[in-house]
Design a protein around this motif. Structure first.
Motif, PDB file in Angstrom:
ATOM      1  N   ALA A   1       6.425  12.006  -5.286  1.00 51.44           N
ATOM      2  CA  ALA A   1       7.320  11.688  -6.405  1.00 51.44           C
ATOM      3  C   ALA A   1       6.651  10.817  -7.457  1.00 51.44           C
ATOM      4  CB  ALA A   1       8.567  10.981  -5.871  1.00 51.44           C
ATOM      5  N   ALA A   2       5.491  10.259  -7.123  1.00 49.17           N
ATOM      6  CA  ALA A   2       4.794   9.393  -8.089  1.00 49.17           C
ATOM      7  C   ALA A   2       4.178  10.238  -9.197  1.00 49.17           C
ATOM      8  CB  ALA A   2       3.717   8.581  -7.387  1.00 49.17           C
ATOM      9  N   GLY A   3       4.248   9.734 -10.394  1.00 50.74           N
ATOM     10  CA  GLY A   3       3.631  10.435 -11.510  1.00 50.74           C
ATOM     11  C   GLY A   3       2.181  10.049 -11.716  1.00 50.74           C
ATOM     12  N   TYR A   4       1.648   9.197 -10.871  1.00 52.08           N
ATOM     13  CA  TYR A   4       0.270   8.750 -10.992  1.00 52.08           C
ATOM     14  C   TYR A   4      -0.464   9.077  -9.698  1.00 52.08           C
ATOM     15  CZ  TYR A   4       2.300   4.745  -8.514  1.00 52.08           C
ATOM     16  OH  TYR A   4       2.973   3.951  -7.615  1.00 52.08           O
ATOM     17  N   ASP A   5      -1.778   9.084  -9.781  1.00 52.32           N
ATOM     18  CA  ASP A   5      -2.618   9.476  -8.663  1.00 52.32           C
ATOM     19  C   ASP A   5      -2.766   8.303  -7.700  1.00 52.32           C
ATOM     20  OD1 ASP A   5      -4.471  10.483  -6.923  1.00 52.32           O
ATOM     21  OD2 ASP A   5      -6.052  10.782  -8.406  1.00 52.32           O
ATOM     22  N   TRP A   6      -2.300   8.485  -6.476  1.00 53.50           N
ATOM     23  CA  TRP A   6      -2.394   7.416  -5.486  1.00 53.50           C
ATOM     24  C   TRP A   6      -3.842   7.115  -5.108  1.00 53.50           C
ATOM     25  CZ3 TRP A   6       1.548   6.607  -0.983  1.00 53.50           C
ATOM     26  CH2 TRP A   6       2.786   6.253  -1.524  1.00 53.50           C
ATOM     27  N   ALA A   7      -4.767   7.972  -5.445  1.00 56.96           N
ATOM     28  CA  ALA A   7      -6.166   7.719  -5.091  1.00 56.96           C
ATOM     29  C   ALA A   7      -6.847   6.754  -6.060  1.00 56.96           C
ATOM     30  CB  ALA A   7      -6.941   9.036  -5.042  1.00 56.96           C
ATOM     31  N   THR A   8      -6.199   6.431  -7.162  1.00 55.88           N
ATOM     32  CA  THR A   8      -6.821   5.571  -8.171  1.00 55.88           C
ATOM     33  C   THR A   8      -6.937   4.128  -7.678  1.00 55.88           C
ATOM     34  OG1 THR A   8      -5.906   6.948  -9.937  1.00 55.88           O
ATOM     35  CG2 THR A   8      -6.626   4.729 -10.546  1.00 55.88           C
ATOM     36  N   VAL A   9      -8.104   3.548  -7.853  1.00 55.61           N
ATOM     37  CA  VAL A   9      -8.334   2.138  -7.508  1.00 55.61           C
ATOM     38  C   VAL A   9      -8.489   1.361  -8.809  1.00 55.61           C
ATOM     39  CG1 VAL A   9      -9.875   0.492  -6.379  1.00 55.61           C
ATOM     40  CG2 VAL A   9      -9.460   2.733  -5.337  1.00 55.61           C
ATOM     41  N   ARG A  10      -7.580   0.398  -9.027  1.00 55.85           N
ATOM     42  CA  ARG A  10      -7.677  -0.442 -10.220  1.00 55.85           C
ATOM     43  C   ARG A  10      -8.130  -1.843  -9.800  1.00 55.85           C
ATOM     44  NH1 ARG A  10      -5.240   3.090 -13.627  1.00 55.85           N
ATOM     45  NH2 ARG A  10      -3.340   4.108 -12.893  1.00 55.85           N
ATOM     46  N   PRO A  11      -9.008  -2.469 -10.570  1.00 51.73           N
ATOM     47  CA  PRO A  11      -9.549  -3.778 -10.176  1.00 51.73           C
ATOM     48  C   PRO A  11      -8.620  -4.931 -10.561  1.00 51.73           C
ATOM     49  CG  PRO A  11     -10.590  -3.037 -12.183  1.00 51.73           C
ATOM     50  CD  PRO A  11      -9.662  -1.920 -11.770  1.00 51.73           C
ATOM     51  N   PHE A  12      -7.364  -4.850 -10.091  1.00 50.21           N
ATOM     52  CA  PHE A  12      -6.408  -5.900 -10.417  1.00 50.21           C
ATOM     53  C   PHE A  12      -6.108  -6.724  -9.171  1.00 50.21           C
ATOM     54  CE2 PHE A  12      -3.738  -2.706  -8.539  1.00 50.21           C
ATOM     55  CZ  PHE A  12      -2.694  -3.402  -7.952  1.00 50.21           C
ATOM     56  N   ARG A  13      -5.440  -7.837  -9.352  1.00 47.11           N
ATOM     57  CA  ARG A  13      -4.928  -8.637  -8.248  1.00 47.11           C
ATOM     58  C   ARG A  13      -3.439  -8.817  -8.473  1.00 47.11           C
ATOM     59  NH1 ARG A  13      -3.339 -13.670  -9.369  1.00 47.11           N
ATOM     60  NH2 ARG A  13      -3.506 -14.310  -7.199  1.00 47.11           N
ATOM     61  N   ASP A  14      -2.675  -8.848  -7.385  1.00 44.91           N
ATOM     62  CA  ASP A  14      -1.299  -9.284  -7.517  1.00 44.91           C
ATOM     63  C   ASP A  14      -1.097 -10.531  -6.665  1.00 44.91           C
ATOM     64  OD1 ASP A  14      -0.924  -8.413  -4.890  1.00 44.91           O
ATOM     65  OD2 ASP A  14       0.059  -6.555  -5.484  1.00 44.91           O
ATOM     66  N   LYS A  15       0.081 -11.079  -6.714  1.00 44.94           N
ATOM     67  CA  LYS A  15       0.330 -12.354  -6.061  1.00 44.94           C
ATOM     68  C   LYS A  15       0.075 -12.293  -4.561  1.00 44.94           C
ATOM     69  CE  LYS A  15       3.840 -15.930  -5.498  1.00 44.94           C
ATOM     70  NZ  LYS A  15       5.228 -16.336  -5.735  1.00 44.94           N
ATOM     71  N   GLU A  16       0.294 -11.114  -3.975  1.00 54.92           N
ATOM     72  CA  GLU A  16       0.169 -10.978  -2.525  1.00 54.92           C
ATOM     73  C   GLU A  16      -1.268 -10.766  -2.066  1.00 54.92           C
ATOM     74  OE1 GLU A  16       2.352  -8.851  -4.302  1.00 54.92           O
ATOM     75  OE2 GLU A  16       3.932 -10.346  -4.090  1.00 54.92           O
ATOM     76  N   GLU A  17      -2.251 -10.833  -2.989  1.00 58.06           N
ATOM     77  CA  GLU A  17      -3.626 -10.499  -2.630  1.00 58.06           C
ATOM     78  C   GLU A  17      -3.652  -9.105  -2.011  1.00 58.06           C
ATOM     79  OE1 GLU A  17      -7.264  -9.983  -2.165  1.00 58.06           O
ATOM     80  OE2 GLU A  17      -6.608 -11.728  -3.274  1.00 58.06           O
ATOM     81  N   ALA A  18      -2.917  -8.196  -2.677  1.00 57.46           N
ATOM     82  CA  ALA A  18      -2.770  -6.839  -2.157  1.00 57.46           C
ATOM     83  C   ALA A  18      -2.538  -5.913  -3.357  1.00 57.46           C
ATOM     84  CB  ALA A  18      -1.612  -6.774  -1.160  1.00 57.46           C
ATOM     85  N   GLY A  19      -1.866  -4.796  -3.130  1.00 58.28           N
ATOM     86  CA  GLY A  19      -1.535  -3.884  -4.212  1.00 58.28           C
ATOM     87  C   GLY A  19      -2.296  -2.579  -4.196  1.00 58.28           C
ATOM     88  N   HIS A  20      -3.212  -2.402  -3.203  1.00 62.69           N
ATOM     89  CA  HIS A  20      -3.989  -1.162  -3.138  1.00 62.69           C
ATOM     90  C   HIS A  20      -3.626  -0.351  -1.898  1.00 62.69           C
ATOM     91  CE1 HIS A  20      -6.372  -3.815  -5.791  1.00 62.69           C
ATOM     92  NE2 HIS A  20      -6.625  -2.700  -6.434  1.00 62.69           N
TER      93      HIS A  20
ATOM     94  N   LEU B   1      -0.041  -0.057 -12.753  1.00 61.52           N
ATOM     95  CA  LEU B   1      -0.033   1.315 -13.262  1.00 61.52           C
ATOM     96  C   LEU B   1      -1.118   1.590 -14.293  1.00 61.52           C
ATOM     97  CD1 LEU B   1       3.827   1.704 -13.683  1.00 61.52           C
ATOM     98  CD2 LEU B   1       2.408   2.775 -11.926  1.00 61.52           C
ATOM     99  N   GLY B   2      -1.563   0.559 -14.998  1.00 60.53           N
ATOM    100  CA  GLY B   2      -2.578   0.761 -16.023  1.00 60.53           C
ATOM    101  C   GLY B   2      -2.097   1.752 -17.077  1.00 60.53           C
ATOM    102  N   PRO B   3      -2.943   2.712 -17.461  1.00 59.73           N
ATOM    103  CA  PRO B   3      -2.554   3.668 -18.508  1.00 59.73           C
ATOM    104  C   PRO B   3      -1.454   4.630 -18.067  1.00 59.73           C
ATOM    105  CG  PRO B   3      -4.687   4.256 -17.562  1.00 59.73           C
ATOM    106  CD  PRO B   3      -4.332   2.907 -17.021  1.00 59.73           C
ATOM    107  N   ASP B   4      -1.103   4.636 -16.778  1.00 58.09           N
ATOM    108  CA  ASP B   4      -0.051   5.538 -16.296  1.00 58.09           C
ATOM    109  C   ASP B   4       1.345   4.970 -16.497  1.00 58.09           C
ATOM    110  OD1 ASP B   4      -1.807   7.516 -15.461  1.00 58.09           O
ATOM    111  OD2 ASP B   4      -2.107   6.577 -13.499  1.00 58.09           O
ATOM    112  N   ALA B   5       1.467   3.832 -17.191  1.00 66.03           N
ATOM    113  CA  ALA B   5       2.791   3.269 -17.437  1.00 66.03           C
ATOM    114  C   ALA B   5       3.656   4.186 -18.293  1.00 66.03           C
ATOM    115  CB  ALA B   5       2.660   1.902 -18.108  1.00 66.03           C
ATOM    116  N   HIS B   6       3.038   5.108 -19.006  1.00 69.03           N
ATOM    117  CA  HIS B   6       3.821   6.016 -19.863  1.00 69.03           C
ATOM    118  C   HIS B   6       4.138   7.339 -19.184  1.00 69.03           C
ATOM    119  CE1 HIS B   6      -0.219   7.686 -20.342  1.00 69.03           C
ATOM    120  NE2 HIS B   6       0.352   8.802 -20.789  1.00 69.03           N
ATOM    121  N   VAL B   7       3.679   7.519 -17.948  1.00 70.17           N
ATOM    122  CA  VAL B   7       3.854   8.785 -17.233  1.00 70.17           C
ATOM    123  C   VAL B   7       5.141   8.713 -16.404  1.00 70.17           C
ATOM    124  CG1 VAL B   7       2.865  10.325 -15.501  1.00 70.17           C
ATOM    125  CG2 VAL B   7       1.374   9.142 -17.124  1.00 70.17           C
TER     126      VAL B   7
END
Length: 639
Positions: free
Chosen positions: A409-428, A356-362
Motif C-alpha cells: 500500500a506504500a507509494g514509496y519504495d521500501w528498499a530506499t535507504v535515506r541517511p536520516f535520523r529520527d528520535k528513536e535512533e531508528a526509522g530504517h 519520505l524525502g522526495p516521495d512526500a508528494h507520492v
C-alpha cells in the motif's frame, strides 16, 4: 556446548565486514569525544541551569541510552565503566535538581520515563550482577501497593505521573499546564471539547483546557502510556527470574487487553480511579494524558501498547497478549486513506518529510494517529517499528502478511535507504524488512554507509557546539549530537529491530559473547551479518578479519537466550586451498556445509585467523526461560 571451527579462508574481506568494523571504531571514538566535551568528571552533564517543570529529566539520560547497547554489540572494554559513571553522575544531578529520589524519577509520564530508562535496561543486560538490586527495587515501586503507584483491586496505576514519590496528582506543578502557542498550533489542546465551538481562545492561565480541568481530569487515574511500566517490570524478571514480576505483567497488561477488547479492539487511553474507562472524561475512551487526542496519539500509545504486550509475552511465554497490538494496528490501517503526505493534516511534518524525502508528494497509505469528538484525524504513514517488532516476536504468518500489505500500500519504495535520523535512533525498518525478504541485497553496505554519515555529522555537530552554555529549552542538543548510532549494527549483527524507544526491551534473533574475555559482544576484528531470521533458517555469517589472531565467539539464540539452536549447518572448506609455496596462485576453496546437532541456546564458534563461516541455524523459538544469564550459566527449559 557444541563447537564449530571455521575453515573457509577470508581472501577478499566483504565490504560490509570492513565497514562494520570501521563503524564500531568510529563510534568508540565518538562516545569518547562526547564524554570529554559534554560531561563532568563525575559523569554528569555540564549544565548550570535549573529545570522549571516536571519535564526534562529524560533529556539527561537519552544521550547515553544506547551506549551500553554498543558495549553489548562489541564496543570498547572501558565503555561499560564509562556508562555506569554517566548513569550515577546524571542520577545525582537529577537528585540535586529535585527530579529524583532514591535514584528514580519522582513522578512523570511514561512516554518520557520509558525513553530515559532504556539506559538502565541496557546496563542491566550488560552487567546483570551489578544492576540486579536496582532493577528489582525499581520494579517493586509498582508491585508493592504501599509505594503508592498501583491499585491491585482495579488493576490500575493511579496517575499518569508516577514514580519513586508514588502516584503524583496533576500534570504540572503550576496551576496551568505550560503549553506554548507553537505547541498549540502544532498539536491543538487537551480537552478540546471544553470550549464551545467558535468561542475565543482565553489566555493560558484562564483556559480550562490547560488549568484546573486538565489537572483534575487528566492528572488522576490510569493512562495508556503507563503500559511502558511493563518494560521496567520485565527487566526485573530477566535479571531475577522471580515469577511475581511475570504475574504482575499478567495482571496489569491483561487488564488493558480486556479494555481494548471491550472497546472494539481499539485500546482506550484512560481509566478512572474507580477502574472505569472514561469516568473522568464524561464517558470518553479517548482524551487522556498522552492519549488518542493529545499530543501524539498513535505515535506514543502504539509504542506503549507494544512495550506492554511484548514484555508480558516475553516474561510469561504467552503470545496472546499481543492480540491488542494486532487489533490496534488493524483498526487504524482499515481507517487509512491513500493520499500524498503533502496533502495530509499531519502534526509531525518534520519527522515524516525526513523519512519520505522526495516521495512526500507520492500517494501512499496514511493512517489516523489521533481521535477526538470530531473523529479520526492527523494522518501519517504508519510507524513500521511496531508491526515489525510484533512479527519479529511471533514469526506468525498473519503478522508477516500485515507487513507485506503495508508495503504494497506504500507509494514509496521500501528498499530506499535515506541517511536520516529520527528520535528513536531508528526509522530504517522498511528497507531492512525488504532485505530480509530477499529483494534488497545491498542493504548492509547502504545502511552502514548511512550510519557512517550520521555518526560523522553528529561528531561534527558535537564539536561545533561543545562549550555552549545551554539554556533549559536547548537541552535536547545532547541527544541530537549523540554520536553513537546503533540501528544498523542491531539489525545486521543481531538480526533484531532497534529497541521500541518508549521503554522497550531489545529483540534479537542472535547475540554474541567473546569466549576468551567472557564479556558480551563480538571479539576485536570480528564482524557479523544476519541475512535471514526465519526460525527454520536463521543465517549468520561471522568473519575474522585478523590475519594473525584466532578468535572464539559464543553465538546465543535470542536476546535473552530464550531460543534453542536445534541444528547448525556450517560452511567448511577442504584443506589445501593455499597450494604449494612454489605455485603462483592459490586454489579456489572447495566449500561445503556440515550439519551439527546443538540442542541448546548457545553454540561456540572458533574463528582461526582470516577465516569465515556461515551458519544456518534451525531454531525452536522460546524453548528456554528468557534471562540475562551468560552462556557459561545453565539455561532453564520452559516448564
Amino acid at each position: 556446548m557444541t563447537t564449530v571451527t571455521a575453515s573457509v579462508p577470508v581472501l577478499d574481506p566483504p565490504a560490509w565486514a570492513l565497514s562494520q568494523r570501521a563503524l564500531l571504531d568510529l563510534l568508540d571514538s565518538g562516545w569518547r569525544l562526547f564524554s570529554s566535551r559534554y560531561a563532568e568528571p563525575d559523569g554528569s552533564l555540564r549544565y548550570g541551569g535549573r529545570l522549571s517543570s516536571r519535564d526534562g529529566a529524560d533529556d539527561f539520560f537519552e544521550p547515553f541510552f544506547n551506549w551500553p547497547q554498543l558495549y553489548l554489540l562489541g564496543g570498547a572494554d572501558d565503555l561499560l565503566e564509562t556508562c555506569a559513571r554517566h548513569w550515577h553522575g546524571v542520577v545525582a544531578q537529577m537528585t540535586r535538581l529535585g527530579m529524583f529520589a532514591e535514584e528514580f524519577e519522582l513522578g512523570y509520564d511514561w512516554f518520557h520515563q520509558g525513553e530515559s530508562l532504556l539506559f538502565t535496561y541496557f546496563l542491566t543486560a550488560a552487567d546483570p550482577a551489578a544492576w540486579a538490586a536496582r532493577a528489582t527495587r525499581f520494579a517493586d515501586l509498582y508491585l508493592d501497593p504501599a509505594k503508592g503507584n498501583y491499585d491491585p483491586r482495579h488493576r490500575i496505576i493511579k496517575a499518569p505521573h508516577n514514580g519513586s514519590g508514588g502516584a503524583r496528582e496533576g500534570v504540572a506543578d503550576s496551576p496551568s499546564y505550560p503549553w506554548t502557542e507553537a505547541e498549540a498550533a502544532q498539536y491543538g489542546y487537551p480537552l478540546d471539547w471544553l470550549l464551545p465551538p467558535g468561542a475565543p481562545v482565553p489566555p493560558p492561565a484562564e483556559d480550562p483546557r490547560l488549568g484546573e480541568e486538565m489537572q483534575r481530569r487528566l492528572g488522576r487515574g490510569d493512562a495508556v502510556g503507563n503500559l511502558s511500566v511493563a518494560g521496567l517490570v520485565c527487566n526485573a524478571y530477566l535479571v531475577s527470574g522471580d515469577e511475581r514480576y511475570a504475574e504482575w505483567l499478567r495482571e496489569y497488561v491483561g487488564a488493558w487487553q480486556r479494555r481494548a477488547e471491550e472497546n472494539g479492539g481499539v485500546v482506550p487511553d484512560n481509566v478512572g480511579l474507580d477502574g472505569v474507562v472514561g469516568s473522568a472524561l464524561d464517558g470518553r475512551w479517548y482524551g487522556a494524558h498522552y492519549g488518542w487526542t493529545w499530543p501524539h496519539g498513535l505515535y506514543s500509545l502504539g509504542q506503549a501498547t507494544a512495550v506492554g504486550a511484548l514484555s508480558a509475552a516475553l516474561a510469561t511465554g504467552d503470545d496472546r497478549y499481543l492480540g491488542f497490538v494486532r487489533s490496534l494496528l488493524d483498526a487504524v490501517i482499515e481507517r487509512g486513506v491513500k493520499l500524498p503526505f503533502d496533502e495530509s493534516d499531519s502534526a509531525n511534518q518534520g519527522r515524516w518529510r525526513a523519512h519520505l524525502g522526495p516521495d512526500a508528494h507520492v500517494p501512499t497509505l496514511l493512517v489516523p494517529y489521533r481521535h477526538s469528538d470530531k473523529g479520526w484525524f492527523d494522518y501519517n504513514p504508519i510507524q513500521t517499528s511496531v508491526p515489525l517488532a510484533l512479527w519479529h516476536r511471533t514469526g506468525a504468518a498473519e503478522d508477516r502478511a500485515r507487513l507485506d500489505a503495508l508495503r504494497s500500500a506504500a507509494g514509496y519504495d521500501w528498499a530506499t535507504v535515506r541517511p536520516f535520523r529520527d528520535k528513536e535512533e531508528a526509522g530504517h525498518e522498511e528497507p531492512w524488512y525488504a532485505y530480509l525478504c530477499g529483494d534488497n541485497p545491498d542493504y548492509p553496505e547502504r545502511i552502514l554507509a548511512a550510519a557512517h554519515a550520521q555518526a560523522r555529522r553528529r561528531i561534527a555537530l558535537l564539536l561545533a557546539n561543545a562549550g555552549r552554555d545551554l539554556p533549559e529549552e536547548d537541552i535536547h542538543l545532547w541527544q541530537n549530537v549523540n554520536p553513537v548510532v546503533t540501528e544498523a549494527l542491531t539489525q545486521l549483527m543481531w538480526g533484531g529491530p532497534q529497541v521500541v524507544y518508549n521503554g522497550g526491551l531489545q529483540q534479537a534473533r542472535v547475540r554474541y559473547f567473546d569466549a576468551e574475555r567472557r564479556r558480551p559482544g563480538v571479539p576485536d576484528q570480528v564482524a557479523a551479518l544476519v541475512s535471514a531470521i526465519e526460525p527454520e533458517a536463521t543465517v549468520v555469517t561471522l568473519v575474522n578479519l585478523s590475519a594473525d589472531h584466532d578468535r572464539t565467539i559464543v553465538v546465543q539464540a535470542g536476546a535473552f537466550g530464550e531460543h534453542e539452536i536445534v541444528t547448525a549447518a556450517a560452511t567448511a572448506a577442504e584443506p589445501g586451498w593455499t597450494g604449494h609455496d612454489t605455485e603462483y596462485i592459490h586454489h579456489e576453496p572447495v566449500v561445503s556445509a556440515v550439519e551439527h546437532a546443538v540442542g541448546g541456546p548457545h553454540l561456540t564458534v572458533e574463528l582461526p585467523a582470516a577465516t569465515t563461516v556461515t551458519l544456518t541455524l534451525r531454531l525452536r523459538l522460546r524453548a528456554f526461560r528468557p534471562s540475562y544469564r551468560a552462556p557459561w550459566e545453565a539455561a532453564e527449559p520452559v516448564a
